[in-house]
Motif scaffolding. Sequence first.
Motif, PDB file in Angstrom:
ATOM      1  N   LYS A  76       0.683  -1.247  -0.111  1.00 13.47           N
ATOM      2  CA  LYS A  76      -0.151   0.067   0.028  1.00 13.47           C
ATOM      3  C   LYS A  76       0.918   1.253  -0.063  1.00 13.47           C
ATOM      4  O   LYS A  76       1.887   1.299   0.735  1.00 13.47           O
ATOM      5  N   ALA A  77       0.628   2.187  -0.984  1.00 14.04           N
ATOM      6  CA  ALA A  77       1.426   3.495  -1.140  1.00 14.04           C
ATOM      7  C   ALA A  77       0.191   4.681  -1.315  1.00 14.04           C
ATOM      8  O   ALA A  77      -0.432   4.586  -1.672  1.00 14.04           O
ATOM      9  N   ASN A  78       0.914   5.662  -0.633  1.00 12.55           N
ATOM     10  CA  ASN A  78       0.368   7.158  -0.744  1.00 12.55           C
ATOM     11  C   ASN A  78       1.134   7.941  -1.128  1.00 12.55           C
ATOM     12  O   ASN A  78       2.680   8.047  -0.595  1.00 12.55           O
ATOM     13  N   ALA A  79       1.025   9.052  -1.789  1.00 12.01           N
ATOM     14  CA  ALA A  79       1.967  10.287  -2.105  1.00 12.01           C
ATOM     15  C   ALA A  79       0.851  11.284  -2.457  1.00 12.01           C
ATOM     16  O   ALA A  79      -0.154  11.475  -2.679  1.00 12.01           O
ATOM     17  N   TYR A  80       1.586  12.788  -1.953  1.00 11.70           N
ATOM     18  CA  TYR A  80       0.655  13.800  -2.161  1.00 11.70           C
ATOM     19  C   TYR A  80       1.821  14.954  -2.753  1.00 11.70           C
ATOM     20  O   TYR A  80       2.908  14.862  -2.127  1.00 11.70           O
ATOM     21  N   VAL A  81       1.463  16.083  -2.993  1.00 12.70           N
ATOM     22  CA  VAL A  81       1.895  17.250  -3.483  1.00 12.70           C
ATOM     23  C   VAL A  81       1.097  18.359  -3.187  1.00 12.70           C
ATOM     24  O   VAL A  81       0.101  18.471  -3.636  1.00 12.70           O
ATOM     25  N   GLY A  82       1.440  19.300  -2.145  1.00 17.98           N
ATOM     26  CA  GLY A  82       0.806  20.445  -2.016  1.00 17.98           C
ATOM     27  C   GLY A  82       1.378  21.750  -2.238  1.00 17.98           C
ATOM     28  O   GLY A  82       2.557  21.901  -2.147  1.00 17.98           O
ATOM     29  N   TYR A  83       0.820  22.835  -2.814  1.00 17.18           N
ATOM     30  CA  TYR A  83       1.379  23.879  -3.506  1.00 17.18           C
ATOM     31  C   TYR A  83       0.403  25.136  -2.904  1.00 17.18           C
ATOM     32  O   TYR A  83      -0.921  25.109  -2.932  1.00 17.18           O
ATOM     33  N   ASP A  84       0.917  26.183  -2.483  1.00 13.20           N
ATOM     34  CA  ASP A  84       0.462  27.548  -2.252  1.00 13.20           C
ATOM     35  C   ASP A  84       0.502  28.351  -3.543  1.00 13.20           C
ATOM     36  O   ASP A  84       1.691  28.930  -3.612  1.00 13.20           O
ATOM     37  N   PHE A  85      -0.390  28.602  -4.202  1.00 13.84           N
ATOM     38  CA  PHE A  85      -0.416  29.335  -5.409  1.00 13.84           C
ATOM     39  C   PHE A  85      -0.292  30.919  -5.034  1.00 13.84           C
ATOM     40  O   PHE A  85       0.195  31.638  -5.580  1.00 13.84           O
ATOM     41  N   SER A  86      -1.091  31.166  -3.841  1.00 13.83           N
ATOM     42  CA  SER A  86      -0.827  32.402  -3.326  1.00 13.83           C
ATOM     43  C   SER A  86      -1.042  32.386  -1.709  1.00 13.83           C
ATOM     44  O   SER A  86      -1.173  31.167  -1.449  1.00 13.83           O
ATOM     45  N   GLN A  87      -1.020  33.356  -1.112  1.00 12.15           N
ATOM     46  CA  GLN A  87      -1.328  33.491   0.307  1.00 12.15           C
ATOM     47  C   GLN A  87      -2.690  32.861   0.874  1.00 12.15           C
ATOM     48  O   GLN A  87      -2.866  32.609   1.851  1.00 12.15           O
TER      49      GLN A  87
END
Length: 619
Positions: free
Chosen positions: A525-536
């Motif tokens: 079982k595997a999980n991956a994520y990418v989080g990004y703040d486009f602005s404040q």
Amino acid sequence: MNKKCIGMLAAIVACTNVVAQEKEADIQHLDEVVVSDSRFELKRENSGKTVVKITAEEIKRSQGKTVAEIINSKSGFAIAGSNGREGTVLGVYARGGRGRQVLVLVDGVRVSDPSSVNQEYDLRMLSTANIESIEIIKGAASTLYGTNAATAVINITTKKSSENKIAGNFQSSVGTNQTAKDQNYNIGDFANSAAINGTLDKFSYNVGFSNRYSEGLSALVTPENEEDIFSSYSTNVKLGYAFSDRFNVGVFGNHTKTRGEYDEAFGMFDAPYEYISEQKRAGLSAEYKYNNGSLVLNSGYSEYDSDIKDGFPTIYNGKNTVVDLYNKYSFNDKLYTILGLNYIHDETKYAAVQDFDIIDPYLNLVYVSSFGLNLNTGVRANNHSEYGSHFVYNVNPSFTFHNANGYVKLMGSYATSYITPSLNQLFGNFGANPELEPEENRTIEGGFEYAVDKDLRFSALYFNRKEKNFVYYGSTGYLNAENTIDAKGVELELSWTPMTQLNLGANYTFTEREGDNAIRLPKQKANAYVGYDFSQRTHANVSYALTGTRTDTDFGSFPFTDVELETYGLLDFYISHQVIENKLTFFLNASNLLNEEYTELLGFTTKGRNLRVGLTINL
């Protein structure tokens, strides 16, 4: 994709063009302090256990998801049914174990339904809107937390009161509820919550209400596919009074009721079945602080009522009382001690009222040296009214090597656990066996953690657990297994923040269980994520979950046979935007974005691509 879907997407995307003013915190970061593995606030580098912290920020950015869905994304966990139709019965498996080997705490109080088959806690009773944070201890923790804490402890903290005199929070969302084959984009899922809280001098209060309603899907995949409805509502009250800086008292109350329709799993056909479950909880907590220590009381009383309306209609009633009194004392910044007494009373009515008592004294010591050695060790005497006395213990050393930018930590653990049969297994209506013996567990762990400031953390851990006297349902009812169950595996965790706006993470679990057919437990079982703040004010994240092959039992055939289920992967997308600074936030959550068709539980309905839009208002 029809006009309804396009309209929802357009509304959210339009909001993201507003000028940004305030920077939000990252979803995940290197946790500096962990509490659950020792009940003291210790730096993570001094903790020898594997602890996962689900922060308030992560929960806020998981709006629309259930508690089971959030926990299922963490390494070591496989919650069967969490990707299915709302209201599907959940199986909580941690590190190759079963549901009754996982202990759930809410604000320090054990929650467990004594009338349930395996004395598990139903995660459907928890409202995400009422949760502040979740700390998960993986591995055996019975010496500190008692029976059932053999594979994991899920420690849930509910939302705290605002420091202002009055504050409010309101959340509302709607979503589609559809399969991969039938992408009709009709609105079929609704969730709402409201809370008022605040602090008036020494008095604090928090009152909240939440509800959820889902329609449009059948519980089982059948030719008719008649829809089965699920609904839930929950009311929570928490009051506190600080008599002084040293002494405070709190009381809480909860009423949760769920109703769900379901079909006949034996034979796999549509049926007009229904269950109604009701939970009533109340409790008292108190803490008195003195120099270098504190005396803490956590207590609760619960009633569980379940009305099962199927081919064998049954009404279950369970009562549970928990009192946990312990003294925390720090001799200095190196030696931390806990001396406690835990009392549990479980009661259920079958042909007659059946109950048992557990009284456990326990001792836990934590030593943090100045040269890198850390030691967490403890012992507990389990005194059961039916089974007498039994000792469990743990030894958990770790060693931390510091460098200019972070540390490398080596971890090891040896722990025992002890789980007595449930009242249902001993005296229930189906297959009861009063001659059952308690289950005994032995767990060995070893691994390391590498951290660079707050930007990077990587850990790898091996676990090995042996279960004796495992309770299973055989041809004549409940029995103790004559063989030993062996569960072992590896967990890998990565969290990386290469730049302020970008956050990456991944985890992988390999699990192997030998000694039974290990149904519904994926080997990989595997999980991956990418989080990004486009602005404040605007944040987005993409996550991917891969569930490997596993077996399930085909109850539609006779004799029952085990079937291998194929690997599947789910891609999710989330975006949120603050329209009014810290006041009004809109979000969109797209699950199973690629509309993959898959089987999670054999014969049960799973969701295809679904969209949810909602808003949060803070006053």
